[in-house]
Write a protein that holds these residues in place. Sequence first.
Motif, PDB file in Angstrom:
ATOM      1  N   ALA A  14       0.825  -1.207   0.000  1.00  0.00           N
ATOM      2  CA  ALA A  14       0.000   0.000   0.000  1.00  0.00           C
ATOM      3  C   ALA A  14       0.863   1.261   0.000  1.00  0.00           C
ATOM      4  O   ALA A  14       0.499   2.274  -0.602  1.00  0.00           O
ATOM      5  N   GLU A  17       2.226   3.417  -3.508  1.00  0.00           N
ATOM      6  CA  GLU A  17       1.574   4.317  -4.454  1.00  0.00           C
ATOM      7  C   GLU A  17       2.063   5.761  -4.323  1.00  0.00           C
ATOM      8  O   GLU A  17       2.146   6.472  -5.303  1.00  0.00           O
ATOM      9  N   ARG A  42      -4.018  -4.374  -6.430  1.00  0.00           N
ATOM     10  CA  ARG A  42      -2.996  -3.328  -6.317  1.00  0.00           C
ATOM     11  C   ARG A  42      -1.873  -3.576  -7.334  1.00  0.00           C
ATOM     12  O   ARG A  42      -1.393  -2.668  -7.999  1.00  0.00           O
TER      13      ARG A  42
END
Length: 367
Positions: A14, A17, A42
Amino acid sequence: MQASGVSPTQRSLADLEDAELPEALVVRLSDDEETRQGQLQRLERLLDEGVRSVALSDTPTDVALAALRAGVVDVLRPEADVAEYRQALLRAVDRATRLPSTTVDAPVPEAQRRVIVVLAPKGGVGKTTVATNLALGLAMRAPERTVLVDLDAQFGDVLTSLNMFPEYRLHDMTTAALAGDALGVKTFLARHESGLAVIGASDHPAQADSVSGVAASRLVTLLAESFQYVVVDTAAGINDLTLAAADAATDLVLVTTLDVIGIRALRREMEVLDQLSLLHLPRHVVVNRHDPRHGITAADFVANIGAGIDVQVPVSKVALLASNQGIPLLSAAPRDPAAVALTKLVERFATTARTGRQRRRDKKENQ
Ligand SMILES: Nc1ncnc2c1ncn2[C@@H]1O[C@H](COP(=O)(O)OP(=O)(O)OP(=O)(O)O)[C@@H](O)[C@H]1O
Ligand SMILES: [Mg+2]
Protein backbone atom coordinates in the motif's frame (compact mmCIF):
# COMPACT_ATOMS: atom_id res chain seq x y z
CA MET A 1 22.15 -5.90 -14.77
CA GLN A 2 21.15 -3.92 -11.74
CA ALA A 3 17.62 -3.86 -10.39
CA SER A 4 17.65 -0.08 -10.08
CA GLY A 5 15.07 1.47 -7.84
CA VAL A 6 14.41 -1.73 -5.90
CA SER A 7 14.31 -0.91 -2.24
CA PRO A 8 16.42 -3.21 -0.09
CA THR A 9 13.97 -2.85 2.79
CA GLN A 10 10.59 -4.50 3.16
CA ARG A 11 7.63 -2.24 2.52
CA SER A 12 3.91 -2.65 2.51
CA LEU A 13 2.40 -2.82 -0.95
CA ALA A 14 0.00 0.00 0.00
CA ASP A 15 2.89 2.43 0.74
CA LEU A 16 4.18 2.18 -2.75
CA GLU A 17 1.57 4.32 -4.45
CA ASP A 18 2.85 7.52 -2.91
CA ALA A 19 6.50 6.66 -3.03
CA GLU A 20 8.77 6.72 -6.03
CA LEU A 21 7.86 3.58 -7.94
CA PRO A 22 10.58 0.97 -8.50
CA GLU A 23 11.06 -0.83 -11.82
CA ALA A 24 10.56 -4.20 -10.20
CA LEU A 25 9.43 -5.56 -6.87
CA VAL A 26 8.98 -8.85 -5.07
CA VAL A 27 5.66 -9.38 -3.33
CA ARG A 28 4.87 -12.05 -0.74
CA LEU A 29 1.29 -13.05 -1.48
CA SER A 30 -0.89 -13.43 1.58
CA ASP A 31 -2.30 -16.83 2.57
CA ASP A 32 -5.62 -15.15 3.29
CA GLU A 33 -7.72 -15.09 0.14
CA GLU A 34 -9.35 -11.69 0.71
CA THR A 35 -6.04 -9.97 1.45
CA ARG A 36 -4.51 -11.68 -1.55
CA GLN A 37 -7.29 -10.40 -3.85
CA GLY A 38 -6.51 -6.88 -2.64
CA GLN A 39 -2.82 -7.42 -3.29
CA LEU A 40 -3.48 -8.65 -6.81
CA GLN A 41 -5.72 -5.66 -7.58
CA ARG A 42 -3.00 -3.33 -6.32
CA LEU A 43 -0.44 -5.19 -8.42
CA GLU A 44 -2.57 -4.78 -11.52
CA ARG A 45 -2.64 -1.01 -10.94
CA LEU A 46 1.11 -0.88 -10.35
CA LEU A 47 1.59 -2.85 -13.55
CA ASP A 48 -0.22 -0.09 -15.44
CA GLU A 49 2.37 2.31 -13.98
CA GLY A 50 5.14 0.16 -15.49
CA VAL A 51 6.21 -1.68 -12.31
CA ARG A 52 7.09 -5.32 -12.94
CA SER A 53 6.59 -7.73 -10.07
CA VAL A 54 7.65 -11.15 -8.93
CA ALA A 55 5.24 -12.81 -6.53
CA LEU A 56 6.19 -15.25 -3.79
CA SER A 57 3.68 -17.86 -2.89
CA ASP A 58 3.59 -21.36 -1.48
CA THR A 59 -0.04 -21.66 -2.44
CA PRO A 60 -1.35 -23.92 -5.22
CA THR A 61 -1.29 -23.53 -8.96
CA ASP A 62 -4.60 -21.61 -9.24
CA VAL A 63 -3.24 -18.84 -7.00
CA ALA A 64 -0.10 -18.65 -9.09
CA LEU A 65 -2.26 -18.43 -12.21
CA ALA A 66 -4.30 -15.57 -10.73
CA ALA A 67 -1.08 -13.71 -9.94
CA LEU A 68 0.27 -14.28 -13.42
CA ARG A 69 -3.00 -13.05 -14.94
CA ALA A 70 -2.70 -9.93 -12.81
CA GLY A 71 0.55 -9.36 -14.68
CA VAL A 72 3.32 -10.50 -12.37
CA VAL A 73 6.38 -11.71 -14.21
CA ASP A 74 7.01 -14.82 -12.17
CA VAL A 75 5.77 -16.75 -9.17
CA LEU A 76 8.36 -18.34 -6.89
CA ARG A 77 8.14 -20.46 -3.80
CA PRO A 78 9.42 -18.40 -0.83
CA GLU A 79 12.16 -20.98 -0.24
CA ALA A 80 13.44 -20.68 -3.84
CA ASP A 81 17.22 -20.48 -4.04
CA VAL A 82 19.27 -17.38 -4.79
CA ALA A 83 19.75 -18.33 -8.45
CA GLU A 84 15.97 -18.60 -8.98
CA TYR A 85 15.39 -15.21 -7.30
CA ARG A 86 18.14 -13.66 -9.36
CA GLN A 87 16.77 -15.02 -12.65
CA ALA A 88 13.22 -13.91 -11.84
CA LEU A 89 14.33 -10.41 -10.84
CA LEU A 90 16.54 -9.96 -13.87
CA ARG A 91 13.60 -10.98 -16.04
CA ALA A 92 11.32 -8.51 -14.25
CA VAL A 93 13.78 -5.64 -14.75
CA ASP A 94 14.31 -6.74 -18.33
CA ARG A 95 10.57 -6.57 -19.01
CA ALA A 96 10.31 -3.21 -17.26
CA THR A 97 12.94 -1.74 -19.53
CA ARG A 98 11.77 -3.38 -22.74
CA LEU A 99 9.20 -1.94 -25.07
CA PRO A 100 5.95 -3.87 -24.65
CA SER A 101 5.49 -4.76 -28.28
CA THR A 102 8.46 -7.09 -28.71
CA THR A 103 8.94 -10.79 -29.42
CA VAL A 104 6.88 -13.32 -27.51
CA ASP A 105 3.74 -11.23 -27.23
CA ALA A 106 3.36 -10.58 -30.96
CA PRO A 107 1.96 -13.64 -32.79
CA VAL A 108 4.52 -15.21 -35.11
CA PRO A 109 3.37 -15.19 -38.75
CA GLU A 110 2.51 -18.74 -39.82
CA ALA A 111 5.10 -18.83 -42.60
CA GLN A 112 7.92 -18.21 -40.11
CA ARG A 113 6.93 -20.87 -37.58
CA ARG A 114 9.04 -24.00 -37.25
CA VAL A 115 7.90 -26.86 -35.08
CA ILE A 116 10.85 -29.23 -35.07
CA VAL A 117 10.24 -32.68 -33.60
CA VAL A 118 13.31 -34.74 -32.74
CA LEU A 119 12.60 -38.46 -32.80
CA ALA A 120 14.31 -41.83 -32.93
CA PRO A 121 13.15 -45.42 -32.83
CA LYS A 122 15.69 -46.35 -30.18
CA GLY A 123 16.67 -45.10 -26.74
CA GLY A 124 20.02 -43.55 -25.95
CA VAL A 125 20.94 -42.57 -29.52
CA GLY A 126 21.16 -38.86 -28.73
CA LYS A 127 17.68 -37.35 -29.14
CA THR A 128 18.01 -35.17 -26.06
CA THR A 129 21.56 -34.12 -26.95
CA VAL A 130 20.40 -33.13 -30.43
CA ALA A 131 17.17 -31.42 -29.28
CA THR A 132 18.86 -29.46 -26.49
CA ASN A 133 21.75 -28.22 -28.59
CA LEU A 134 19.50 -27.44 -31.54
CA ALA A 135 17.19 -25.40 -29.32
CA LEU A 136 20.10 -23.62 -27.67
CA GLY A 137 21.67 -22.81 -31.04
CA LEU A 138 18.35 -21.38 -32.27
CA ALA A 139 17.88 -19.44 -29.02
CA MET A 140 21.34 -17.89 -29.51
CA ARG A 141 20.08 -16.56 -32.84
CA ALA A 142 16.48 -15.92 -31.78
CA PRO A 143 16.46 -15.28 -28.02
CA GLU A 144 12.97 -15.14 -26.53
CA ARG A 145 11.62 -16.75 -29.68
CA THR A 146 12.67 -20.35 -29.08
CA VAL A 147 11.08 -22.91 -26.78
CA LEU A 148 12.20 -26.47 -26.01
CA VAL A 149 9.53 -28.94 -24.91
CA ASP A 150 10.34 -32.31 -23.32
CA LEU A 151 7.61 -34.69 -24.44
CA ASP A 152 9.49 -37.67 -23.03
CA ALA A 153 6.94 -37.41 -20.24
CA GLN A 154 8.16 -40.40 -18.18
CA PHE A 155 11.93 -40.26 -18.47
CA GLY A 156 12.66 -36.86 -20.02
CA ASP A 157 15.99 -35.37 -19.01
CA VAL A 158 16.05 -32.05 -20.80
CA LEU A 159 16.07 -30.23 -17.44
CA THR A 160 19.04 -32.28 -16.22
CA SER A 161 20.94 -31.58 -19.40
CA LEU A 162 20.34 -27.83 -18.90
CA ASN A 163 20.87 -27.95 -15.13
CA MET A 164 17.45 -26.41 -14.47
CA PHE A 165 14.99 -27.09 -11.66
CA PRO A 166 11.85 -25.13 -12.46
CA GLU A 167 8.69 -25.41 -10.44
CA TYR A 168 6.25 -25.77 -13.32
CA ARG A 169 6.49 -28.75 -15.62
CA LEU A 170 4.89 -30.36 -18.64
CA HIS A 171 1.67 -31.39 -16.91
CA ASP A 172 1.10 -27.83 -15.58
CA MET A 173 1.52 -26.50 -19.11
CA THR A 174 -0.73 -29.10 -20.74
CA THR A 175 -3.39 -28.44 -18.09
CA ALA A 176 -3.27 -24.72 -18.90
CA ALA A 177 -3.18 -25.42 -22.66
CA LEU A 178 -6.27 -27.64 -22.44
CA ALA A 179 -8.05 -24.81 -20.63
CA GLY A 180 -7.07 -22.50 -23.51
CA ASP A 181 -5.00 -20.45 -21.09
CA ALA A 182 -2.24 -19.13 -23.34
CA LEU A 183 -1.15 -16.58 -20.74
CA GLY A 184 -0.79 -19.31 -18.11
CA VAL A 185 1.38 -21.37 -20.46
CA LYS A 186 3.56 -18.40 -21.36
CA THR A 187 4.13 -17.26 -17.84
CA PHE A 188 4.78 -20.72 -16.40
CA LEU A 189 7.66 -21.22 -18.83
CA ALA A 190 11.10 -21.66 -17.32
CA ARG A 191 13.98 -19.70 -18.84
CA HIS A 192 17.46 -20.94 -19.44
CA GLU A 193 20.19 -18.29 -19.02
CA SER A 194 20.53 -18.23 -22.83
CA GLY A 195 16.98 -16.90 -23.19
CA LEU A 196 15.66 -20.31 -24.27
CA ALA A 197 12.20 -21.04 -22.86
CA VAL A 198 11.97 -24.59 -21.52
CA ILE A 199 9.19 -26.98 -20.59
CA GLY A 200 10.63 -29.90 -18.66
CA ALA A 201 9.11 -33.28 -17.90
CA SER A 202 7.67 -33.89 -14.46
CA ASP A 203 9.56 -36.03 -11.99
CA HIS A 204 6.31 -37.56 -10.65
CA PRO A 205 5.17 -40.62 -12.67
CA ALA A 206 1.48 -39.93 -12.01
CA GLN A 207 1.78 -36.41 -13.44
CA ALA A 208 3.61 -37.79 -16.47
CA ASP A 209 0.80 -40.33 -17.03
CA SER A 210 -1.79 -37.58 -16.96
CA VAL A 211 -0.42 -35.91 -20.11
CA SER A 212 -2.52 -37.02 -23.08
CA GLY A 213 -1.81 -36.77 -26.78
CA VAL A 214 -4.62 -34.21 -27.17
CA ALA A 215 -3.11 -32.07 -24.43
CA ALA A 216 0.36 -32.31 -25.97
CA SER A 217 -1.08 -31.33 -29.33
CA ARG A 218 -2.83 -28.27 -27.85
CA LEU A 219 0.33 -27.22 -26.07
CA VAL A 220 2.55 -27.48 -29.13
CA THR A 221 0.00 -25.65 -31.30
CA LEU A 222 -0.33 -22.88 -28.73
CA LEU A 223 3.43 -22.46 -28.39
CA ALA A 224 3.80 -22.27 -32.16
CA GLU A 225 1.62 -19.15 -32.16
CA SER A 226 4.06 -17.30 -29.90
CA PHE A 227 7.46 -18.78 -30.69
CA GLN A 228 9.25 -18.85 -34.00
CA TYR A 229 10.97 -22.11 -33.05
CA VAL A 230 9.35 -24.89 -31.06
CA VAL A 231 11.80 -27.78 -30.59
CA VAL A 232 10.31 -30.99 -29.20
CA ASP A 233 12.29 -33.81 -27.59
CA THR A 234 10.50 -37.17 -27.51
CA ALA A 235 10.70 -40.64 -25.98
CA ALA A 236 12.16 -43.53 -27.96
CA GLY A 237 9.80 -45.05 -30.53
CA ILE A 238 6.40 -43.69 -31.41
CA ASN A 239 3.83 -43.01 -28.69
CA ASP A 240 0.75 -40.76 -28.46
CA LEU A 241 2.74 -37.68 -27.45
CA THR A 242 5.30 -38.10 -30.22
CA LEU A 243 2.50 -38.58 -32.75
CA ALA A 244 0.68 -35.50 -31.49
CA ALA A 245 3.85 -33.43 -31.85
CA ALA A 246 4.67 -34.90 -35.26
CA ASP A 247 1.17 -34.03 -36.41
CA ALA A 248 1.81 -30.37 -35.57
CA ALA A 249 5.38 -30.43 -36.88
CA THR A 250 6.85 -28.50 -39.78
CA ASP A 251 10.06 -30.56 -39.65
CA LEU A 252 11.21 -33.93 -38.35
CA VAL A 253 14.73 -34.54 -37.11
CA LEU A 254 15.43 -38.30 -37.23
CA VAL A 255 18.33 -39.39 -35.03
CA THR A 256 20.13 -42.68 -35.41
CA THR A 257 23.48 -44.36 -34.97
CA LEU A 258 25.32 -45.77 -37.96
CA ASP A 259 25.10 -49.45 -37.09
CA VAL A 260 22.99 -52.31 -38.40
CA ILE A 261 20.50 -52.26 -35.52
CA GLY A 262 20.13 -48.48 -35.63
CA ILE A 263 19.62 -48.41 -39.40
CA ARG A 264 17.02 -51.23 -39.34
CA ALA A 265 15.12 -49.53 -36.55
CA LEU A 266 15.14 -46.23 -38.42
CA ARG A 267 13.82 -47.91 -41.55
CA ARG A 268 10.93 -49.42 -39.58
CA GLU A 269 10.18 -46.08 -37.95
CA MET A 270 10.13 -44.36 -41.32
CA GLU A 271 7.69 -46.99 -42.62
CA VAL A 272 5.37 -46.28 -39.69
CA LEU A 273 5.63 -42.52 -40.23
CA ASP A 274 4.86 -43.07 -43.88
CA GLN A 275 1.74 -45.11 -43.04
CA LEU A 276 0.64 -42.23 -40.84
CA SER A 277 1.22 -39.77 -43.70
CA LEU A 278 3.88 -37.95 -41.70
CA LEU A 279 6.85 -38.67 -43.90
CA HIS A 280 6.02 -35.92 -46.37
CA LEU A 281 7.34 -33.38 -43.85
CA PRO A 282 10.81 -31.95 -44.45
CA ARG A 283 13.10 -34.33 -42.58
CA HIS A 284 16.65 -33.98 -41.39
CA VAL A 285 18.60 -37.18 -40.75
CA VAL A 286 21.23 -36.95 -38.02
CA VAL A 287 23.71 -39.76 -37.50
CA ASN A 288 25.00 -39.39 -33.96
CA ARG A 289 28.12 -40.78 -32.32
CA HIS A 290 29.53 -41.33 -35.77
CA ASP A 291 32.80 -43.25 -35.85
CA PRO A 292 34.14 -43.93 -39.37
CA ARG A 293 36.14 -46.92 -38.04
CA HIS A 294 32.94 -48.88 -37.53
CA GLY A 295 32.74 -49.84 -41.17
CA ILE A 296 29.24 -48.76 -42.22
CA THR A 297 29.42 -45.94 -44.73
CA ALA A 298 27.07 -43.15 -45.76
CA ALA A 299 26.55 -45.08 -49.02
CA ASP A 300 25.40 -48.19 -47.05
CA PHE A 301 23.01 -45.91 -45.18
CA VAL A 302 21.49 -44.49 -48.37
CA ALA A 303 21.18 -48.00 -49.85
CA ASN A 304 19.23 -49.19 -46.80
CA ILE A 305 17.17 -46.14 -45.96
CA GLY A 306 16.66 -44.56 -49.34
CA ALA A 307 17.61 -41.16 -47.92
CA GLY A 308 20.89 -39.38 -47.32
CA ILE A 309 22.50 -38.30 -44.07
CA ASP A 310 22.13 -34.59 -43.46
CA VAL A 311 24.37 -34.18 -40.41
CA GLN A 312 26.98 -36.49 -38.92
CA VAL A 313 27.80 -35.82 -35.28
CA PRO A 314 31.04 -37.54 -34.23
CA VAL A 315 31.60 -39.34 -30.94
CA SER A 316 32.77 -36.76 -28.47
CA LYS A 317 34.16 -37.14 -24.98
CA VAL A 318 33.36 -33.49 -24.37
CA ALA A 319 29.69 -34.11 -25.24
CA LEU A 320 29.46 -36.67 -22.48
CA LEU A 321 31.27 -34.45 -19.97
CA ALA A 322 29.15 -31.44 -20.87
CA SER A 323 25.89 -33.35 -20.48
CA ASN A 324 27.01 -34.65 -17.09
CA GLN A 325 27.61 -31.06 -16.01
CA GLY A 326 24.30 -29.81 -17.36
CA ILE A 327 25.95 -27.56 -19.94
CA PRO A 328 24.92 -28.09 -23.58
CA LEU A 329 27.85 -28.82 -25.84
CA LEU A 330 27.23 -25.72 -27.96
CA SER A 331 28.03 -23.45 -25.03
CA ALA A 332 30.53 -25.74 -23.24
CA ALA A 333 32.79 -26.32 -26.25
CA PRO A 334 31.55 -24.68 -29.47
CA ARG A 335 34.70 -25.74 -31.36
CA ASP A 336 34.41 -29.42 -30.50
CA PRO A 337 33.76 -31.31 -33.77
CA ALA A 338 30.42 -32.60 -32.40
CA ALA A 339 29.37 -29.01 -31.59
CA VAL A 340 30.41 -27.90 -35.07
CA ALA A 341 28.21 -30.63 -36.57
CA LEU A 342 25.28 -29.67 -34.33
CA THR A 343 25.72 -26.04 -35.40
CA LYS A 344 25.25 -27.21 -38.98
CA LEU A 345 21.91 -28.67 -37.93
CA VAL A 346 21.00 -25.33 -36.33
CA GLU A 347 21.89 -23.55 -39.56
CA ARG A 348 19.47 -25.71 -41.52
CA PHE A 349 16.69 -23.93 -39.62
CA ALA A 350 18.26 -20.59 -38.80
CA THR A 351 19.10 -19.62 -42.35
CA THR A 352 16.32 -19.42 -44.87
CA ALA A 353 18.34 -20.71 -47.77
CA ARG A 354 21.77 -22.24 -48.07
CA THR A 355 23.95 -21.01 -50.86
CA GLY A 356 25.06 -23.45 -53.59
CA ARG A 357 28.57 -23.27 -52.14
CA GLN A 358 27.38 -24.23 -48.65
CA ARG A 359 25.34 -27.10 -50.07
CA ARG A 360 28.33 -28.43 -52.03
CA ARG A 361 30.57 -28.07 -48.97
CA ASP A 362 28.08 -29.92 -46.71
CA LYS A 363 27.63 -32.68 -49.29
CA LYS A 364 31.39 -33.18 -49.58
CA GLU A 365 31.85 -33.27 -45.80
CA ASN A 366 29.06 -35.80 -45.33
CA GLN A 367 30.47 -38.25 -47.87
N1 LIG B 1 28.05 -37.44 -30.04
C1 LIG B 1 28.13 -37.93 -28.81
N2 LIG B 1 29.34 -38.33 -28.31
C2 LIG B 1 29.43 -38.85 -27.09
N3 LIG B 1 28.42 -39.02 -26.22
C3 LIG B 1 27.19 -38.66 -26.67
C4 LIG B 1 26.98 -38.10 -27.97
N4 LIG B 1 25.66 -37.83 -28.11
C5 LIG B 1 25.07 -38.21 -26.96
N5 LIG B 1 25.99 -38.69 -26.09
C6 LIG B 1 25.73 -39.21 -24.74
O1 LIG B 1 24.94 -40.39 -24.84
C7 LIG B 1 24.00 -40.45 -23.78
C8 LIG B 1 22.59 -40.59 -24.36
O2 LIG B 1 22.31 -39.42 -25.09
P1 LIG B 1 20.86 -38.75 -25.03
O3 LIG B 1 20.37 -38.68 -23.64
O4 LIG B 1 20.93 -37.51 -25.83
O5 LIG B 1 20.05 -39.88 -25.82
P2 LIG B 1 18.47 -40.05 -25.93
O6 LIG B 1 18.22 -40.65 -27.27
O7 LIG B 1 17.78 -38.81 -25.60
O8 LIG B 1 18.22 -41.14 -24.80
P3 LIG B 1 16.77 -41.58 -24.19
O9 LIG B 1 16.16 -42.50 -25.20
O10 LIG B 1 17.16 -42.28 -22.93
O11 LIG B 1 15.99 -40.34 -23.97
C9 LIG B 1 24.19 -39.19 -22.95
O12 LIG B 1 25.00 -39.48 -21.86
C10 LIG B 1 24.92 -38.25 -23.90
O13 LIG B 1 25.77 -37.34 -23.22
MG1 LIG C 1 16.28 -38.40 -24.18
